[in-house]
Write an enzyme that holds these catalytic residues in place. Structure first.
Site, PDB file in Angstrom:
ATOM      1  N   ASP A 182       0.865  -1.174   0.000  1.00 32.63           N
ATOM      2  CA  ASP A 182       0.000   0.000   0.000  1.00 32.63           C
ATOM      3  C   ASP A 182       0.907   1.232   0.000  1.00 32.63           C
ATOM      4  OD1 ASP A 182      -2.311   1.723   0.551  1.00 32.63           O
ATOM      5  OD2 ASP A 182      -1.491   1.822   2.583  1.00 32.63           O
TER       6      ASP A 182
ATOM      7  N   ASP B  31      -2.374  -0.539   5.896  1.00 30.90           N
ATOM      8  CA  ASP B  31      -2.767   0.155   7.125  1.00 30.90           C
ATOM      9  C   ASP B  31      -4.259   0.453   7.232  1.00 30.90           C
ATOM     10  OD1 ASP B  31      -2.945   3.622   6.743  1.00 30.90           O
ATOM     11  OD2 ASP B  31      -2.631   2.268   5.070  1.00 30.90           O
TER      12      ASP B  31
END
Length: 260
Positions: free
Chosen positions: A8, A212
């Site tokens: 990410d 996250d």
């Protein structure tokens, strides 16, 4: 060691100032030297990510728009997923009880109805920016995703409204505490990574991934080794309590983990 590493961007590889740290760049280069396939799996637009890869001279596969697009190392489109036109129309035209701003994405870019300079802080690294349009005149046939940006409590109330209006016709997820996304059904980073691994002749067990936020849930939960950032959304930790938690993005924790 994994054969593919999926990362990410915001809150994971990128530091809080929205830049890639030198340690992170060095670690990515070392992974490539070891023939580990790099993949950036992000909610950001393909146009922006292709610009970033070019500026860094990095070879990586791209999963963008939270799984709506997958591109090869050469920029070839490997997979696409768009919102049905009737879903896009409903979301764009309905009067929602929210203070959040609405943002529409297609292959041509990022579109919104008014200037919101504060949002551009997240794009200082690439210079990518929105285009101002009349949202009601947006072509409906090729919308990849629609997102709402605002206060988390307000977005949580909006999520309920969207569920009631859309039912099972769209996938809703928080890509950050202040960003709620409307995506095609079944569209997420994990599903897109499945498409990519099949293309490469790999299995998800051969992959490691870092994230996250709730838009990373399916990806982290499906790979051989998933890692949650120390700064992750509490909901993500609660959904995947068995996964290890590493450090904070401000400390370039992905790089630290991979080099120690």
């Amino acid at each position: 060691m994994a054969r593919l590493a999926a990362f990410d961007m915001d809150g994971t590889l990128l530091m809080p100032d929205h830049h890639l740290g030198e340690k992170t760049l060095s670690t990515l280069a070392r992974l490539r030297e070891r023939d580990i396939t790099l993949t950036f799996a992000t909610g950001r637009h393909a146009l922006e990510m292709q610009h970033i890869l070019g500026a860094l001279s990095l070879d990586a596969y791209l999963i963008t728009g939270n799984g709506t697009r997958v591109h090869s190392l050469e920029g070839e489109l490997l997979h696409r997923d768009d919102l049905p036109a009737d879903v896009a129309e409903l979301v764009l035209y309905q009067q929602w009880d929210t203070r959040a701003s609405m943002h529409i994405f297609n292959d041509d870019g990022w579109f919104t109805g008014k200037e919101i300079p504060a949002l551009l802080q997240a794009f200082v690294y690439s210079g990518f920016r929105y285009q101002i349009i009349d949202v009601k005149k947006m072509p409906l046939g090729s919308v990849t995703k629609i997102c709402f940006c605002g206060d988390h409590d307000d977005l949580t109330r909006l999520q309920i409204q969207l569920y009631e209006a859309l039912g099972e016709r769209a996938h809703l997820c928080f890509s950050a505490t202040d960003c709620l996304e409307v995506l095609p059904v079944g569209c997420n980073k994990g599903a897109a990574l499945t498409v990519l691994t099949q293309h490469l002749g790999l299995s998800l067990r051969d992959c490691m991934a870092f994230g996250d936020a709730m838009n990373d849930r399916e990806m982290l939960g499906s790979v051989g080794s998933g890692f949650i950032m120390g700064n992750a959304m509490p909901q993500l930790r609660a959904e995947l309590p068995h996964l290890p938690v590493i450090g904070h993005c401000r400390n370039q924790a992905v790089s630290h983990y991979l080099t120690h």
